[in-house]
Write a protein that holds these residues in place. Structure first.
Motif, PDB file in Angstrom:
ATOM      1  N   TYR A 181       0.876  -1.162   0.000  1.00  0.00           N
ATOM      2  CA  TYR A 181       0.000   0.000   0.000  1.00  0.00           C
ATOM      3  C   TYR A 181       0.914   1.212   0.000  1.00  0.00           C
ATOM      4  O   TYR A 181       1.638   1.462   0.948  1.00  0.00           O
ATOM      5  N   HIS A 189      -5.365  -2.276  -3.330  1.00  0.00           N
ATOM      6  CA  HIS A 189      -4.819  -3.113  -2.255  1.00  0.00           C
ATOM      7  C   HIS A 189      -5.949  -3.816  -1.495  1.00  0.00           C
ATOM      8  O   HIS A 189      -5.863  -5.027  -1.204  1.00  0.00           O
ATOM      9  N   THR A 205       0.584  -8.011   2.098  1.00  0.00           N
ATOM     10  CA  THR A 205       0.653  -6.570   2.351  1.00  0.00           C
ATOM     11  C   THR A 205       1.741  -5.891   1.531  1.00  0.00           C
ATOM     12  O   THR A 205       1.665  -4.703   1.264  1.00  0.00           O
ATOM     13  N   GLU A 210       0.267  -2.160   7.175  1.00  0.00           N
ATOM     14  CA  GLU A 210      -1.174  -2.236   6.933  1.00  0.00           C
ATOM     15  C   GLU A 210      -1.896  -1.476   8.030  1.00  0.00           C
ATOM     16  O   GLU A 210      -1.560  -1.610   9.206  1.00  0.00           O
TER      17      GLU A 210
END
Length: 807
Positions: A181, A189, A205, A210
């Motif tokens: 992300y 995402h 991730t 996250e």
């Protein structure tokens, strides 16, 4: 333009040429970890893919060539053809653009091209399996082979598809690639996480952390949580809370798209939310260097695996490796280091943000890396205790079957997943200008994102259905029956127009080790965590953990006691999240020599005090706890002149405090992104790649201080007046401490150091503070300083606006 106008003088041309050659050389050298050419002359650390052994022996020092290939006559023929095309009369001044990087209509064939992209997107949007079969036909039956697997097929012995295991079983073998992300948008995402959770696969991730808000399901039961949490070199956002919310924790040692390099998130993609998630500051570029900062050897990797398994005993620990010659040997070491899963990442995949030199000239095909890994693990009797996963432009059920036959049990999809969500391969990922809102943080462009998790569910369901069809065609009822069965692979026959393809030899790639060892995963690793000291501590600390009552404990400790505090922190983080326990709730005193990773991932409310000494990795990933280290009370040596703890302390810390009454080794506070630390002397590379927090050095430092430091503040006691010699000035500024707020902050940190360790040096400084404070140097990153100044200016402007409004 006349020739004279563009002609450079000889000296300038020579200078420009040498500069460009050196720039390329330095780039490759840094990627490979080479500091001097002389040291690596004749080292043969390159790959030979598609060259015959006779050519390799004659011209490349006999470097191995796993699939053989072209000879000198083919090279000569290609060179002459290339020359003739360049000097043909009909060229008309412009050479043909082959499109090596981006697709060109009449250029080199690309697996992802307008036809395959549009057909796949249409199939997944319409929910049409018939259209999906059109897509797989385009991919599997292309005229020219692009990947090694395009030369291969498999034996057939049909059975009814009704006998084959269901789609649901196969879906569990699918994962999405590690795309952080930050590199991709929030919408993309989260869409991947939702889709993979629905099909019981796993999303990753990436190394960007996250947001904690995604850990709990939404009111309608939708889960935004990524099952795989990556722990890469950057350690962005890696906290105890992050780790306990994982089904799998992945250590990225290397990635196929750009082996030997770390990623880099440009500052213009780091907005407020991403900065918060990564424990950094908006607008500042985030560099992810190769992981040599905390993994120097297989033993160090084993320690990290042990640390992560302690903090989350229920999670599988995976290690991501790149397909390259020798990866089998590395994988064997990784298996012995107790990894549960090994990922072999091929060079064909990867992000559009990779440098062209990496996409074209680094890493090798996943087929070669996977084959070597499978053979080496089976040969050493290690294959049965690990799961093997492969990725690298997997697109169809046929790709999955062939990878399974070579040895893979799980399969990763990254580019294909993004394409399903709308990616059109514009190769603008790193520029924040993605026109379809997939790989951008620009709010206006993100509005153009029209992907849905349902499209991904369709894609993976269709893939699994096609795998079932191939299994039925082969005569097998389940995936487990074909894993590692290279004897079922055949070479494709047909009218291949390229005679060079006949020179490729798959004998070694498809060799099968004939021994009694397992050829697929059959038994889980024993991590040896059932009897660690934390088990005893957790039992004794139940009042603190369950009822937040203040508890004080005391233990002796030996250097065989590793990762003390990690399992304890995992239990607390699972119950209370990021906030942990109230301050001073659990106070534990240790006496003796602590083993590696003392206080790793320690959470708020837990305070460790060690009278003795500590090994490497103390405070690794510190997540809000407090650690104090001091010599035994009866010691009679000067603490500030003696080493009391090892290397790589406070690596990847996100919050918390560390006070060390003595000197420590190298790489102190590397990747610190929010913790406070006071220490009385450090080795080389202190504060490297630091992105936040405060570090105070009450003594000498080694060289390369603050290399790559982009955030936070450091204070160094410049007693000898030569600190600038030891500091890497590329990204930071040095100054005396003149602002009252900084002088007050430093005083408080030294006072806290004295409070928790009883440091004689700290006491001496506090007694004559006005004298000593003027001997300190403040180190602040240039970009960070600009951000601070902008924030101060905004506050001032707001204050003026408020005053004008009140007036």
């Amino acid at each position: 333009m006349k020739e004279k106008e563009i002609q450079l003088d000889y000296a300038t041309a020579e200078k420009n040429y040498i500069k460009s050659i050196c720039k390329g050389l330095f780039k490759i050298m840094s990627k490979m970890g080479i500091s001097t050419i002389r040291s690596y002359r004749g080292a043969k650390i390159f790959e030979a893919v598609g060259l015959s052994e006779e050519l390799s022996k004659a011209y490349f020092g006999g470097i191995g060539s796993p699939i053989s290939g072209i000879r000198l006559e083919e090279i000569a023929r290609d060179a002459i053809t290339f020359h003739d095309e360049g000097f043909a009369e009909e060229v008309g001044g412009m050479l043909h653009h082959n499109g090596l990087y981006a697709y060109r209509k009449d250029g080199e064939e690309h697996a992802w091209n307008p036809e395959t992209i549009s057909t796949l997107q249409l199939a997944t949007r319409l929910g049409s399996y018939k259209k999906f079969k059109e897509y797989t036909h385009l991919v599997d039956e292309k005229e020219k082979p692009i990947f090694l697997r395009d030369f291969l097929s498999f034996r057939r012995n049909p059975i009814s598809i009704d006998q084959v295991e269901p789609v649901e079983n196969i879906l569990r073998r699918f994962v999405t690639g590690a795309m952080s992300y930050g590199s991709i948008s929030k919408e993309a995402h989260e869409a991947m996480a939702i889709a993979m959770n629905r099909i019981h696969g796993r999303s990753n991730t990436g190394e960007g952390g996250e947001d904690a808000s995604r850990f709990e399901p939404l009111p309608d039961g939708t889960s935004l949580r990524s099952a795989i949490k990556q722990v890469a070199s950057g350690r962005f956002g890696v906290t105890a809370e992050y780790l306990v919310n994982a089904d799998e924790i992945q250590i990225k040692v290397a990635q196929g798209a750009k082996p030997g390099e770390g990623g880099q998130l440009p500052g213009f993609k780091v907005n407020d939310v991403i900065a918060k998630t990564r424990h950094s500051i908006p607008g500042i570029s985030l560099i992810s260097p190769p992981p040599h900062h905390d993994i120097y050897s297989i033993e160090d990797l084993a320690q990290l695996i042990f640390d992560l398994k302690n903090v989350n005993p229920k999670a599988k620990i995976s290690v991501k490796l790149v397909a390259e010659s020798g990866v089998g040997t590395i994988a064997a070491g990784v298996a012995k280091a107790k990894a549960d899963l090994i990922v072999i990442s091929g060079a064909e995949g990867g992000t559009g943000a990779s440098p062209a030199s990496s996409i074209r000239y680094a890493g090798i095909s996943p087929e070669i890396g996977l084959s070597e890994t499978q053979q080496t693990l089976v040969l050493n009797g290690l294959r049965g205790q690990v799961v093997l996963q492969a990725d690298g432009q997997l697109k169809t059920g046929r790709d999955i079957i062939l990878m399974a036959l070579i040895g893979a049990e799980e399969f990763g999809f990254a580019t294909s997943a993004l394409i399903v969500l709308g990616c059109v391969m514009m190769r603008k990922c790193h520029q924040n200008t993605c026109p379809v809102g997939v790989a951008t943080q620009n709010e206006e462009l993100r509005k153009r994102f029209h992907g849905h998790s349902e499209y991904l569910v369709n894609f993976f369901t269709y893939l699994a259905q096609e795998v079932r069809e191939h299994l039925a065609e082969m005569g097998f009822t389940q995936m487990n029956d074909i894993i590692g069965r290279t004897d079922l692979i055949e070479r494709k026959t047909g009218n291949d127009p390229n005679p060079k393809h006949e020179l490729v030899d798959f004998t070694r790639l498809l060799a099968r080790i004939d021994n009694s060892a397992a050829i697929r995963h059959v038994i889980d690793q024993d991590h040896g965590i059932s009897s660690v000291k934390d088990v005893t501590i957790i039992d004794a600390a139940q009042d603190a953990i369950e009822h937040e009552k203040e508890v004080s404990l005391e233990y002796t400790i030996a250097n065989t006691d590793r990762a003390i505090g990690a399992m304890l922190s995992g239990v607390i983080a699972k119950k209370y999240g990021e906030k942990g326990l109230p301050e001073h709730t659990l106070n534990i005193k240790f006496k003796g020599s602590a083993g590696q990773s003392f206080g790793a991932f320690l959470v708020p409310g837990v305070n460790f005090k060690l009278e003795g000494e500590a090994n490497d990795y103390l405070g690794k990933g510190l997540s809000g706890g407090r650690i104090a280290v001091l010599p035994p009370i009866r010691s009679n040596f000067d603490a500030e002149n003696n080493t009391i703890a090892g290397n790589t302390l406070l690596y990847g810390a996100t919050s918390g405090e560390v006070y060390i009454n003595g000197c420590v080794g190298e790489r102190f506070a590397v990747r610190n992104s929010g913790a406070t630390a006071v220490v009385e002397g450090v080795g080389d590379h202190c504060c490297e790649y630091m992105t936040g927090g405060r570090v105070v050095i009450l003594g000498k430092t080694g060289r390369n201080f603050a290399a790559g430091m982009s955030g936070g503040v450091a204070y160094v006691w410049n007693k000898d007046g030569n600190f600038d010699y030891f500091c890497n000035m590329e990204m930071v500024e040095l100054s005396l401490i003149e602002e009252a707020s900084y002088r007050k902050e430093l005083h408080e940190l030294v006072r806290q150091h004295y409070l928790y360790t009883g440091s004689k040096l700290a006491r001496t400084m506090l007694d004559d503070w006005n004298h000593y404070v003027d001997q300190f140097i403040q180190i602040v990153p240039i970009e960070y300083k600009k951000v601070l100044q902008e924030e101060q200016m905004k506050k001032l402007q707001q204050k003026i606006a408020d005053m004008q409004r009140d007036y």
